[in-house]
Design a protein around this motif. Structure first.
Motif, PDB file in Angstrom:
ATOM      1  N   CYS A 149     -13.276 -38.338  20.613  1.00 20.67           N
ATOM      2  CA  CYS A 149     -14.617 -37.966  21.712  1.00 20.67           C
ATOM      3  C   CYS A 149     -14.404 -37.069  22.725  1.00 20.67           C
ATOM      4  O   CYS A 149     -15.461 -36.529  22.638  1.00 20.67           O
ATOM      5  N   CYS A 195     -18.637 -36.084  22.426  1.00 16.76           N
ATOM      6  CA  CYS A 195     -18.818 -37.530  22.467  1.00 16.76           C
ATOM      7  C   CYS A 195     -19.999 -37.109  24.584  1.00 16.76           C
ATOM      8  O   CYS A 195     -19.367 -37.315  25.526  1.00 16.76           O
ATOM      9  N   CYS A 236     -18.812 -40.446  26.927  1.00 14.38           N
ATOM     10  CA  CYS A 236     -17.557 -40.019  27.263  1.00 14.38           C
ATOM     11  C   CYS A 236     -17.656 -38.767  28.179  1.00 14.38           C
ATOM     12  O   CYS A 236     -16.304 -38.530  29.804  1.00 14.38           O
ATOM     13  N   TRP A 256     -17.878 -43.361  17.415  1.00 15.89           N
ATOM     14  CA  TRP A 256     -17.262 -42.783  18.720  1.00 15.89           C
ATOM     15  C   TRP A 256     -15.900 -43.463  18.518  1.00 15.89           C
ATOM     16  O   TRP A 256     -15.726 -45.178  18.358  1.00 15.89           O
ATOM     17  N   HIS A 274     -14.906 -44.435  21.458  1.00 12.71           N
ATOM     18  CA  HIS A 274     -14.481 -45.415  22.281  1.00 12.71           C
ATOM     19  C   HIS A 274     -15.160 -46.688  21.840  1.00 12.71           C
ATOM     20  O   HIS A 274     -14.544 -47.991  22.611  1.00 12.71           O
TER      21      HIS A 274
HETATM   22 ZN   LIG Z   1     -17.099 -41.482  23.797  1.00 11.14          ZN
END
Ligand SMILES: [Zn+2]
Length: 149
Positions: A71, A76, A79, A120, A122
């Motif tokens: 991220c 990203c 995030c 990603w 996350h």
């Molecule tokens: Zn992310």
């Protein structure tokens, strides 16, 4: 089939994986690989040499490239990680260059008839990405690659 390019025997691989797990700092790519092994996701290789850019994983039959992106490093949008406090201009420039390179790379692969999926860091918290991947793989293989994703 495990990764054909994996130089480790399954035993060595499993030892390594448990070591990495124990340290609790598995890279995103290693996490995905562990899920594939545990979940019997087959037909992939890592970092295929004949593709540019090289995805983290490539499913040859489905012609699907999977990128597992951190991220921070890949900016990203969800995030929206903060830049380090020092050398902000340097970081901004560096991350922007990565973002452009990623984008150009995905375009190049798509032009070559490869579909691209991005996961990603996350998203690895649950397995929705895996459901998405399985769906894409099924569609690509069943559609004889005619369908677009
Ligand atoms: Zn992310």
């Amino acid at each position: 089939m495990r990764s054909r390019k994996d130089p480790l025997t399954p035993e060595a691989r499993s030892r390594r994986m448990s070591l990495v797990r124990a340290k609790g700092n598995r890279s995103t790519e290693a996490k995905v690989e562990a899920v594939f092994v545990a979940d019997d996701v087959i037909g992939w290789i890592k970092h295929p040499r004949d593709l540019s850019p090289q995805p983290d994983f490539y499913f040859a039959e489905a012609r699907l490239a999977l990128f597992v992106d951190g991220c921070f490093w890949h900016s990203c949008p969800k995030c929206n990680r903060k830049l380090p406090a020092t050398r902000r201009a340097f970081w901004r420039k560096k991350l922007e260059a990565t973002r452009r390179r990623d984008e150009a790379g995905r375009r190049r692969l798509r032009r070559a008839g490869v579909s691209v999926m991005r996961v990603w860091e996350h998203e690895l918290r649950d397995e929705r990405w895996l459901i998405r991947l399985r769906r894409m793989l099924a569609r690509r293989v069943a559609g004889g690659l005619r369908g677009t994703v």
